[in-house]
Design a protein around this motif. Structure first.
Motif: not given
Length: 290
Positions: A193, A216, A218, A272
């Protein structure tokens, strides 16, 4: 049926919510385990009744480090604890960065100021002051050379509470490239991330910060993966790690450096990366069966 404790802490004003915990308990139960969230300092918990205790979100440990490491020792004698108590003791004090640097791992330059040490702060560049035992940017702040007196008051507050301070140059690449978190589970990369800068100029050290702004997904570069793996390989005693998170930033030369190596209670950000949940469950079941 394996019994698995996901170890957390009591809710409070300084403790973030563990968004992963309910879903992970549910996923383990659906896979055939008996799983529950257990508070680490609940004196009524029988840790020996579990096949595995997994430290997940004990996010109040940093201001109770001695008490927490003592609990880890006791829990580790009663059941299988992940990660092991000796890893917990080593990793709760960020002076481990000096050991990683000594082993050749590229890390962010760090100096340490213990209670009683002479105050020695940078006068030519922006810098960060934070405790060696800390989480979620608690007691962390960013200073310019012109804010020396404010930084000294910050140091005195930490020293009065028994904390050793660490002083690092502010890594400017965080403002543009962010900080990357590489998560490992069962010895291999799980996911990664990226988050934005946590410390804004002028934010008081005792103000609560957003620990993971702009998070986000990654995809790590080969260089990032190599540095992360070198950090894990340098952990003393080459222990078996069920989980790990390596936080990386870019140095002045553009190459990744270790900001932090999280082996105690790293946020996994499964909310996430929901596709990682089955792999985590698989590894937890295997660990409980040993």
């Amino acid at each position: 049926m394996p019994r698995i404790a996901l170890v957390t802490c009591r809710p409070g004003p300084e403790v973030s919510e563990d968004r992963d915990l309910p879903g992970l308990v549910r996923a383990l139960e659906e896979a055939g385990a008996e799983a529950s969230a257990e508070v680490w300092d609940d004196e009524g918990t029988d840790w020996g009744a579990f096949d595995l205790a997994v430290i997940r979100s004990t996010w109040d440990y940093s201001w109770r480090a001695a008490e927490f490491t003592a609990w880890a020792e006791r829990c580790g004698t009663a059941t299988r604890l992940a990660n092991p108590a000796d890893v917990v003791r080593w990793n709760t004090d960020k002076r481990y960065l000096g050991e990683l640097a000594g082993a050749g791992v590229p890390v962010v330059d760090t100096r340490y100021l213990a209670p009683g040490d002479a105050v020695d702060l940078p006068d030519g560049h922006e810098y960060v002051v934070k405790p060696t035992s800390g989480a979620g940017a608690r007691f962390a702040a960013r200073y310019t050379p012109g804010e020396h007196d404010t930084a000294v008051r910050h140091l005195r507050r930490m020293h009065d509470e028994g904390f050793t301070a660490m002083v690092q140059p502010y890594v400017r690449s965080i403002d543009t490239a962010g900080e990357r978190a590489l998560q490992f589970f069962g010895g291999s990369l799980l996911h990664a991330s990226r988050k934005g800068a946590v410390l804004a100029p002028g934010t008081p050290y005792d103000q609560r910060k957003v620990a993971h702004p702009g998070l986000t997904a990654w995809t790590p570069t080969p260089a990032e993966l190599a540095v992360a793996e070198s950090a894990l390989a340098a952990v003393p005693g080459a222990p078996e790690l069920l989980y790990a998170r390596v936080d990386l930033v870019d140095g002045e030369d553009g190459r990744p450096r270790v900001m932090e190596l999280e082996l105690v209670e790293p946020n996994l950000f499964l909310w996430l990366h929901p596709g990682s949940v089955p792999r985590v469950v698989e590894h937890l079941l295997k660990a409980a069966a040993r």
